[in-house]
Enzyme design. Structure first.
Site, PDB file in Angstrom:
ATOM      1  N   ALA A 176      11.248  46.977  11.300  1.00 17.29           N
ATOM      2  CA  ALA A 176      12.545  47.120  10.646  1.00 17.29           C
ATOM      3  C   ALA A 176      13.266  48.417  10.986  1.00 17.29           C
ATOM      4  CB  ALA A 176      12.394  46.972   9.133  1.00 17.29           C
ATOM      5  N   HIS A 209      15.824  51.791  16.232  1.00 16.14           N
ATOM      6  CA  HIS A 209      15.386  52.926  17.037  1.00 16.14           C
ATOM      7  C   HIS A 209      16.595  53.625  17.666  1.00 16.14           C
ATOM      8  CE1 HIS A 209      11.272  51.455  16.753  1.00 16.14           C
ATOM      9  NE2 HIS A 209      11.643  50.279  17.198  1.00 16.14           N
ATOM     10  N   VAL A 245      13.760  21.687  18.016  1.00 16.58           N
ATOM     11  CA  VAL A 245      14.167  21.191  19.332  1.00 16.58           C
ATOM     12  C   VAL A 245      12.912  20.727  20.054  1.00 16.58           C
ATOM     13  CG1 VAL A 245      15.182  21.819  21.553  1.00 16.58           C
ATOM     14  CG2 VAL A 245      16.159  22.727  19.421  1.00 16.58           C
ATOM     15  N   LYS A 281       4.759  51.597  20.880  1.00 16.88           N
ATOM     16  CA  LYS A 281       5.134  52.760  20.080  1.00 16.88           C
ATOM     17  C   LYS A 281       4.054  53.196  19.099  1.00 16.88           C
ATOM     18  CE  LYS A 281       9.455  51.173  19.473  1.00 16.88           C
ATOM     19  NZ  LYS A 281       9.740  50.426  20.711  1.00 16.88           N
ATOM     20  N   ILE A 307      12.719  39.111  23.824  1.00 17.96           N
ATOM     21  CA  ILE A 307      13.353  40.102  22.940  1.00 17.96           C
ATOM     22  C   ILE A 307      12.307  40.683  21.993  1.00 17.96           C
ATOM     23  CG2 ILE A 307      15.294  40.557  21.406  1.00 17.96           C
ATOM     24  CD1 ILE A 307      16.139  39.552  24.188  1.00 17.96           C
ATOM     25  N   CYS A 329       9.001  43.442 -11.604  1.00 16.27           N
ATOM     26  CA  CYS A 329       8.709  44.544 -10.684  1.00 16.27           C
ATOM     27  C   CYS A 329       9.997  45.066 -10.042  1.00 16.27           C
ATOM     28  CB  CYS A 329       7.747  44.109  -9.600  1.00 16.27           C
ATOM     29  SG  CYS A 329       6.232  43.364 -10.216  1.00 16.27           S
TER      30      CYS A 329
END
Ligand code: FAD
Ligand code: FAD
Lengths: 417, 477
Positions: free
Chosen positions: B46, B49, B171, B249, B335, B402
């Protein structure tokens, strides 16, 4: 801002007992705030018998037991607000809540009783490997779906953890036509009450796998199976001991956690072992005038103890308002060898009327053990114990005269051969 | 006949749908899942960068830099939280210091804002930084978002502008036709002039449906995570990266825009494109690696694990081009990270460099840019909240203890134009079940609200996909 004598947060057995006692002590303005649409707390979904043996000398169902306290609260004119969620409490005892009728409201309390109960530990908290499909439920959630909504979460069930809710659900789901294939418990002993082991598992031939845990959950959309493995004495999985079960449901009964986000926000001192507040003989927390009782303080297995604790906290709140309580001073109560915690954690003898009831849990299961009590480090009394188990809360009553003169500490230890 | 069919409603498909919805085109989006953003876009770090890390002369580097520039405006328009909290890349030994200065130089060259942070300042800004941390670079343009919040908001605008969204439709084959393609799905046939293949880890499989010479493979590379509860004292204030390695990373520690903390991911190739299971080995690895970055990690605050699959291509770069042997079939494949950060720029690139050369793109005059968001009671002032509750008492009825979500907010999520139909889709839009009790308390209430609002039986309510009914049988049935 409205001013109230005592705000009780939570209308389960602890909160109801506390509110009733406050009224009986002559406190006028007592308000119970309950987020659910009815009073009674967790008891509402516990439709099995087994409640109130100590208090009423009868085996009642959960809702029937709750009913007695709800009726009493009504008779005493306790003000109860339902669908009312407490969102924050502050150190100076301002309580914030929200409900559909009034919106967001703040009240100033003279005293607060925390009685928010507990929640279940989840799969995430214990990081069970495998897929994350539908079909993994906390036992208490499955109990609610079945007993309150009238639906089964599955037909072929495996249960992880031998906590009482899991055991009760093993029987309950079997009676509703589901097949329960087994219960796995990571410890070498059961975490449930002995009577539940007998009445919920043995009587239905449901196998219990001690020293076992779940090592895989299969099924991408819905659970299709689980794998269990044996663990060694350090709770590490022993390779090659896998057993597979074809099931559509995994129920978790892996522990209860006191519901303390409000307590923590108020920066009340917490006990790392119980995950509840630290309290003294009056069930008063580190903030004078804020009290705690029931499952929010430490997880109970008998409702009678909860009601008694609630009444005690309610009485103390009344004494606090009458300025009869001394909040400071006293000595510490500690758990020694083989004892996980001792409740209360601090005692000021000046506040004690005639006796103190200690509640504590041991760390090991044992027969013919000895409880040793120490005053300021010196052995004071030894008590033989025929049978002890972590699943069963222990109670110890000490007369006020026995506690007088202690300066630093009172300690409890368990010695086993 | 559609002008464009987009296969996949992840972050890439959602940006494409949103951007194309502004033009006078007939656009259709197909996803096999029951909700938008249910695969890789649902399970990643998330992070938007900064663009400091991808290799020179790659699409990854170019589009990451551009994407980072674009996010702030887009999120503002979409009413989605985007926080530029900044990131530290942390070095812990001499070898890593060398790599750190390489990253510093690379960032400078790319005009990515960067500066060195010495240990003293590190400790001040990150009190839980590990004892072996020596030096870091600060990348202040790095941001955090919730990827599915962005995707859902984009798709809502797209649908409001007339895009046809087909969820729960897989598909299964694609045939060439006179005017373009026949896309064959589990529910029917859709004819289209253009196909945009944004199918994530399945993009090579989709490509194989139209081509015999697929020149790349997508191999899923799994990342596993821990999620921590909201903490009274944050564990970290920035995103903390270790020095990158062959595996990417590395294992990170970062806060989320809703106040949780993520630990992860691991990085391992797996065979199964649906293999998002958690394993004790990889979780154990994450746990150990996190210790190199921070100390005092409160593992007793773990509330959940998850895993996501990176669509890693054999070319190691994004593949964004028209297929050689399939005209008007455009791959948006491979991607993987920084896919999220690059997503707005990827869509822009597809439109500007590929579609504009083929299609007459005419802006619609009545296209909208944004929709009013779902009420977020937490963001209102006390007066605004109370006014809302007076108008509709359901906003005073808290369902999720919560995250403190009201019934009113949940009902809104169900009745959006890309409305929630499952327990999980409610969770993605308004968060009940995301907190420490993981739905133990609110799930029965959410099921009840869904059944009531959708006029269904409770046992017809699903957790996620069509087969995932929460309740399997009525008592006594
Ligand atoms: C499944 C199960 C089986 C059991 N079986 C037995 C048995 O057979 N025999 C026996 O003696 N005992 C049994 N027990 C033990 C005992 O009944 C319970 O421990 C006891 O009822 C707990 O009472 P409580 O008031 O502390 O908590 P609860 O009953 O949980 O009440 C807490 C209340 O606080 C409310 N609340 C929490 N937070 C807020 C907030 N922020 N704002 C407003 N309201 C709030 C909750 O909605 C709830 O109603 C069982 C317990 C369980 C869970
Ligand atoms: C562990 C991990 C960490 C990451 N961290 C970051 C990060 O911090 N920052 C960053 O920029 N990027 C990150 N990424 C990368 C980022 O998450 C992805 O680049 C991005 O989400 C890809 O989006 P997508 O739309 O291409 O794929 P997806 O979200 O997977 O969407 C593809 C969609 O296609 C659908 N589909 C597939 N086959 C079919 C079919 N036959 N019929 C119909 N529909 C089909 C799927 O259901 C799916 O919804 C990370 C990825 C992972 C796995």
């Amino acid at each position: 801002m409205r001013e109230v004598d005592v705000v009780v947060i939570g209308g389960g057995s602890a909160g109801l007992a506390a509110a009733c006692k406050c009224k009986e002590e002559g406190i006028e303005n007592v308000v119970v705030l309950e987020r659910d649409k009815e009073l009674g707390g967790i008891l509402n979904q516990c439709i099995h018998n087994g409640f109130g043996l100590h208090t009423f000398n009868e085996e009642l169902s959960g809702p029937a037991y709750a009913e007695r306290f709800i009726d009493k609260a009504k008779a005493l004119n306790v003000e109860c607000k339902l669908n009312t969620m407490v969102t924050h409490i502050s150190k100076d005892k301002v309580v914030e809540y929200v409900n559909p009728e009034e919106g967001y409201v703040r009240v100033q309390a003279k005293a607060i009783v925390l009685a928010m109960g507990c929640r279940e530990r989840t799969r995430g908290a214990i990081s069970i490997p495998g897929y994350r499909p539908v079909g993994v439920y906390n036992a208490g959630t499955a109990q609610r779906y079945l007993n309150m909504d009238g639906y089964l979460v599955g037909k072929r069930v495996f249960i992880l953890g031998s906590g009482d809710i899991g055991l009760i659900m093993a029987r309950r789901m079997t009676l509703e036509g589901a097949k329960v294939l087994g219960v796995a418990e990571i410890m070498p002993y059961s975490n449930g009450l002995a009577r539940n082991m007998k009445q919920c598992l043995e009587d239905f031939d449901i196998p219990l796998y001690l020293s076992h845990t779940i090592t895989n959950i299969e099924g991408k959309e819905r659970v299709s199976g689980v794998t269990i493995s044996e663990v060694d004495s350090n709770r590490n999985v022993v390779p090659g001991t896998e057993k597979h079960f074809d099931v559509d449901t995994l129920l978790l009964s892996v522990g209860l956690i006191p519901e303390n986000s409000l307590t923590e926000e108020a920066e009340i001192e917490m006990n790392p072992v119980t995950k509840g507040a630290m309290v003294n003989e009056s069930y008063e927390t580190s903030i004078p005038g804020i009290f705690a009782c029931g499952n929010v303080l430490h997880v109970h297995d008998l409702v009678d103890f909860v009601s008694a604790e609630g009444a005690k906290a309610g009485e103390s709140a009344a004494r606090y308002i009458r300025e009869e309580l001394k909040s400071a001073g006293g000595f510490n109560c500690k758990a020694k060898q083989n004892v996980s915690y001792v409740m209360p954690t601090r005692i000021n003898v000046e506040n004690v009327k005639d006796k103190v009831e200690f509640l504590f849990r041991v760390r090991v299961q044992a027969r013919n053990a000895t409880l040793n009590l120490y005053k300021d480090g010196e052995l004071f009394r030894s008590i033989p114990k025929r049978h002890v188990a972590p699943a069963e809360m222990e109670k110890l009553i000490m007369k006020k005269s026995d506690l007088e003169g202690i300066k630093e500490s009172f300690e409890i230890e368990l010695v086993v051969d | 006949m559609q002008d464009v069919v987009i296969i996949g409603a992840g972050i890439i498909g959602s940006f494409l749908a949103h951007d194309l919805s502004k033009y006078d085109l007939k656009v259709c989006v197909i996803d096999k899942e029951n909700d938008v953003a249910n695969e890789t876009t649902m399970a990643n770090s998330a992070i938007v960068h900064s663009g400091h890390d991808p290799k020179d002369d790659t699409l990854k580097a170019k589009l990451n830099l551009r994407g980072n520039e674009m996010y702030e405006d887009i999120c503002k328009k979409l009413h989605v939280d985007f926080k530029r909290i900044g990131a530290y890349v942390v070095a812990t030994n001499d070898e890593e210091l060398e790599e750190l200065s390489r990253l510093y130089e690379q960032s400078k060259r790319r005009n990515v804002p960067v500066r060195y942070v010495e240990r003293e300042e590190l400790v001040k800004n990150e009190p839980n930084i590990s004892d072996i941390a020596i030096r870091a670079i600060d990348l202040p343009s790095t941001g955090i978002i919730y990827p599915w919040e962005v995707a859902i908001a984009l798709m809502e605008v797209a649908v409001a502008n007339g895009v046809d969204l087909h969820l729960g439709e897989e598909v299964t084959a694609i045939e060439k036709s006179e005017n373009g393609y026949k896309v064959i799905t589990s529910k029917g046939v859709i004819e289209t002039k253009y196909v945009l293949n944004a199918a994530g880890v399945f993009a090579d499989d989709i490509y194989r449906m139209v081509s015999d010479n697929v020149e790349f493979d997508i191999t899923p590379r799994k990342g596993e995570y821990f999620v921590l509860d909201k903490l009274n004292q944050p564990l970290v204030n920035h995103i903390l990266y270790p020095i990158p390695s062959q595996k990417g990373k590395g294992v990170l520690v970062l806060p989320t825009t809703h106040g949780n903390t993520l630990l992860g991911p691991s990085s391992d190739f797996v065979d199964d494109k649906k293999g998002i299971n958690n394993t004790s080995d990889y979780l154990g690895y994450v746990r150990r690696e996190v210790g190199k970055l921070v100390k005092n990690v409160p593992m007793d605050k773990v509330i959940r694990n998850f895993a996501g699959l990176r669509p890693t291509s054999s070319t190691h770069d994004f593949i964004i081009e028209e297929a050689k042997d399939a005209p008007n079939f455009i791959n948006v494949a491979g991607i993987e990270s920084p896919g999220l950060a690059s997503a707005p720029a990827i869509s822009e690139y597809v439109i500007e460099t590929i579609l504009k050369n083929k299609l007459a793109l005419v802006k619609k005059s009545d296209a909208i840019d944004s929709l009013p968001p779902i009420t977020d009671m937490k963001k209102l002032t006390e007066e605004e909240r109370n006014a809302k509750i007076k108008e509709d008492p359901r906003y005073g009825h808290i369902i999720c203890r919560c995250e403190q979500i009201s019934e009113g907010e949940i009902v809104e999520a169900i009745h959006r134009n890309v409305g929630a139909t499952s327990v999980k889709s409610i969770k993605k839009r308004v968060r009940p079940g995301m907190g420490r009790c993981q739905g133990g308390f609110c799930e029965p209430l959410v099921v009840e609200i869904l059944a009531r609002e959708l006029a269904k039986q409770k046992n017809d309510i699903v957790y996620d996909d069509v087969e995932s009914n929460v309740l399997v049988a009525k008592k006594g049935a």
